[in-house]
Design an enzyme around this catalytic site. Structure first.
Site, PDB file in Angstrom:
ATOM      1  N   ASN A 178      10.200 -49.541 -46.784  1.00 40.85           N
ATOM      2  CA  ASN A 178      10.395 -50.036 -47.979  1.00 40.85           C
ATOM      3  C   ASN A 178      11.723 -50.745 -48.091  1.00 40.85           C
ATOM      4  O   ASN A 178      12.694 -51.014 -47.285  1.00 40.85           O
ATOM      5  CB  ASN A 178      10.832 -48.628 -49.135  1.00 40.85           C
ATOM      6  CG  ASN A 178      12.015 -47.609 -48.509  1.00 40.85           C
ATOM      7  OD1 ASN A 178      11.988 -47.625 -47.222  1.00 40.85           O
ATOM      8  ND2 ASN A 178      12.526 -47.141 -49.514  1.00 40.85           N
ATOM      9  N   GLU A 187      14.385 -52.350 -51.015  1.00 40.31           N
ATOM     10  CA  GLU A 187      14.753 -52.257 -52.392  1.00 40.31           C
ATOM     11  C   GLU A 187      15.628 -53.413 -52.724  1.00 40.31           C
ATOM     12  O   GLU A 187      15.630 -54.519 -51.804  1.00 40.31           O
ATOM     13  CB  GLU A 187      15.608 -51.105 -52.576  1.00 40.31           C
ATOM     14  CG  GLU A 187      14.730 -49.943 -52.216  1.00 40.31           C
ATOM     15  CD  GLU A 187      15.562 -48.423 -52.428  1.00 40.31           C
ATOM     16  OE1 GLU A 187      16.637 -48.354 -52.618  1.00 40.31           O
ATOM     17  OE2 GLU A 187      14.897 -47.414 -52.492  1.00 40.31           O
ATOM     18  N   ALA A 219      18.618 -55.368 -55.647  1.00 40.14           N
ATOM     19  CA  ALA A 219      19.610 -54.933 -56.703  1.00 40.14           C
ATOM     20  C   ALA A 219      19.096 -55.079 -58.265  1.00 40.14           C
ATOM     21  O   ALA A 219      19.549 -54.161 -58.963  1.00 40.14           O
ATOM     22  CB  ALA A 219      20.680 -55.958 -56.557  1.00 40.14           C
ATOM     23  N   TYR A 264      16.352 -53.549 -59.466  1.00 41.90           N
ATOM     24  CA  TYR A 264      15.741 -52.562 -59.118  1.00 41.90           C
ATOM     25  C   TYR A 264      13.809 -52.521 -59.191  1.00 41.90           C
ATOM     26  O   TYR A 264      13.175 -52.140 -57.969  1.00 41.90           O
ATOM     27  CB  TYR A 264      15.992 -50.961 -60.053  1.00 41.90           C
ATOM     28  CG  TYR A 264      17.361 -50.513 -59.609  1.00 41.90           C
ATOM     29  CD1 TYR A 264      18.014 -51.239 -58.804  1.00 41.90           C
ATOM     30  CD2 TYR A 264      17.757 -49.516 -60.370  1.00 41.90           C
ATOM     31  CE1 TYR A 264      19.306 -50.756 -58.533  1.00 41.90           C
ATOM     32  CE2 TYR A 264      19.057 -49.037 -59.964  1.00 41.90           C
ATOM     33  CZ  TYR A 264      19.802 -49.546 -59.216  1.00 41.90           C
ATOM     34  OH  TYR A 264      21.021 -48.955 -59.066  1.00 41.90           O
ATOM     35  N   GLU A 290       4.335 -48.876 -47.942  1.00 45.05           N
ATOM     36  CA  GLU A 290       2.897 -49.122 -47.688  1.00 45.05           C
ATOM     37  C   GLU A 290       2.391 -50.663 -48.049  1.00 45.05           C
ATOM     38  O   GLU A 290       1.595 -50.930 -47.436  1.00 45.05           O
ATOM     39  CB  GLU A 290       2.109 -47.996 -48.508  1.00 45.05           C
ATOM     40  CG  GLU A 290       2.335 -46.724 -48.347  1.00 45.05           C
ATOM     41  CD  GLU A 290       3.282 -46.186 -49.220  1.00 45.05           C
ATOM     42  OE1 GLU A 290       4.519 -46.698 -49.315  1.00 45.05           O
ATOM     43  OE2 GLU A 290       3.086 -45.008 -49.401  1.00 45.05           O
ATOM     44  N   CYS A 329       2.991 -43.194 -53.586  1.00 44.13           N
ATOM     45  CA  CYS A 329       3.200 -43.270 -54.931  1.00 44.13           C
ATOM     46  C   CYS A 329       1.586 -43.957 -55.533  1.00 44.13           C
ATOM     47  O   CYS A 329       0.750 -44.560 -54.733  1.00 44.13           O
ATOM     48  CB  CYS A 329       4.134 -44.331 -55.387  1.00 44.13           C
ATOM     49  SG  CYS A 329       3.890 -45.972 -55.203  1.00 44.13           S
ATOM     50  N   CYS A 336       0.779 -47.503 -54.733  1.00 44.23           N
ATOM     51  CA  CYS A 336       0.323 -47.346 -53.316  1.00 44.23           C
ATOM     52  C   CYS A 336      -1.232 -47.000 -53.005  1.00 44.23           C
ATOM     53  O   CYS A 336      -1.767 -47.501 -52.222  1.00 44.23           O
ATOM     54  CB  CYS A 336       1.545 -46.907 -52.341  1.00 44.23           C
ATOM     55  SG  CYS A 336       3.032 -47.942 -52.276  1.00 44.23           S
TER      56      CYS A 336
HETATM   57  N1  THU Z   1       8.750 -45.538 -51.661  1.00 40.53           N
HETATM   58  C1  THU Z   1       7.780 -45.852 -50.776  1.00 40.53           C
HETATM   59  O1  THU Z   1       8.211 -46.925 -49.977  1.00 40.53           O
HETATM   60  N2  THU Z   1       6.578 -45.371 -50.762  1.00 40.53           N
HETATM   61  C2  THU Z   1       5.998 -44.216 -51.483  1.00 40.53           C
HETATM   62  O2  THU Z   1       4.842 -44.469 -51.488  1.00 40.53           O
HETATM   63  C3  THU Z   1       7.045 -43.698 -52.346  1.00 40.53           C
HETATM   64  C4  THU Z   1       8.313 -44.487 -52.634  1.00 40.53           C
HETATM   65  C5  THU Z   1       9.987 -45.778 -51.685  1.00 40.53           C
HETATM   66  C6  THU Z   1      10.410 -46.829 -52.911  1.00 40.53           C
HETATM   67  C7  THU Z   1      11.821 -46.758 -53.061  1.00 40.53           C
HETATM   68  O3  THU Z   1      12.403 -47.686 -52.289  1.00 40.53           O
HETATM   69  C8  THU Z   1      12.034 -45.327 -52.690  1.00 40.53           C
HETATM   70  O4  THU Z   1      11.000 -44.810 -51.673  1.00 40.53           O
HETATM   71  C9  THU Z   1      12.342 -44.321 -53.716  1.00 40.53           C
HETATM   72  O5  THU Z   1      11.423 -44.209 -54.507  1.00 40.53           O
END
Ligand code: THU
Length: 138
Positions: free
Chosen positions: A45, A47, A49, A51, A58, A89, A92
């Site tokens: 993942n 991220e 700033a 958001y 994934e 999520c 994904c």
């Molecule tokens: N996140 C993922 O990378 N994959 C998922 O399927 C669930 C959430 C990440 C996104 C964010 O950077 C962090 O987890 C918190 O949600």
């Protein structure tokens, strides 16, 4: 899927997770995908700033697979931390659906090992996929 392959996916996802950029949630995730040529592609993942611009592990792994020419998912392993299972999520799940069948194994792990195993069909039942756009009325 044999244990060696699961171990390779696990090791790849765990290493990918180390690269995660998650300064806001502090929730690092790694993903490893097996493609139709037996190759493994990884993502973490990233991220932001701003958001909503953050990206899941994934999605990054899918981009890496597509860039390398892979088009068919054979297995997925997602690795996170915490008491709750780090299942993909909703967004994904749909991204995985583009390249994976209902029977696609989706393994969920944390850094100490495998915790659960699903199929994509279990995680995203009655899904909408590429086949829906074939053989449609003119
Ligand atoms: N996140 C993922 O990378 N994959 C998922 O399927 C669930 C959430 C990440 C996104 C964010 O950077 C962090 O987890 C918190 O949600």
């Amino acid at each position: 899927m044999d244990d060696t392959l699961i171990q390779r996916l696990f090791d790849a996802a765990r290493a990918a997770r180390e690269q995660a950029h998650a300064p806001y949630s502090k929730f690092k995730v790694g993903a490893a995908l097996l493609d139709e040529q037996g190759r493994i592609h990884v993502g973490c993942n990233v991220e932001n700033a701003a958001y909503p611009q953050g990206a899941c592990a994934e999605g990054g792994a899918i981009s890496a697979m597509v860039l390398a020419g892979g088009r068919s998912l054979q297995a997925v392993l997602v690795l996170g931390a915490g008491d709750a299972l780090c299942t993909p999520c909703g967004g994904c799940r749909q991204k995985l659906r583009e390249f994976g069948a209902d029977s696609l194994p989706v393994l969920v792990a944390d850094a100490s090992g495998l915790r659960a195993r699903f199929t994509l069909g279990e995680l995203l039942p009655a899904s909408f996929g590429p086949d829906h756009l074939k053989a449609r009325p003119a």
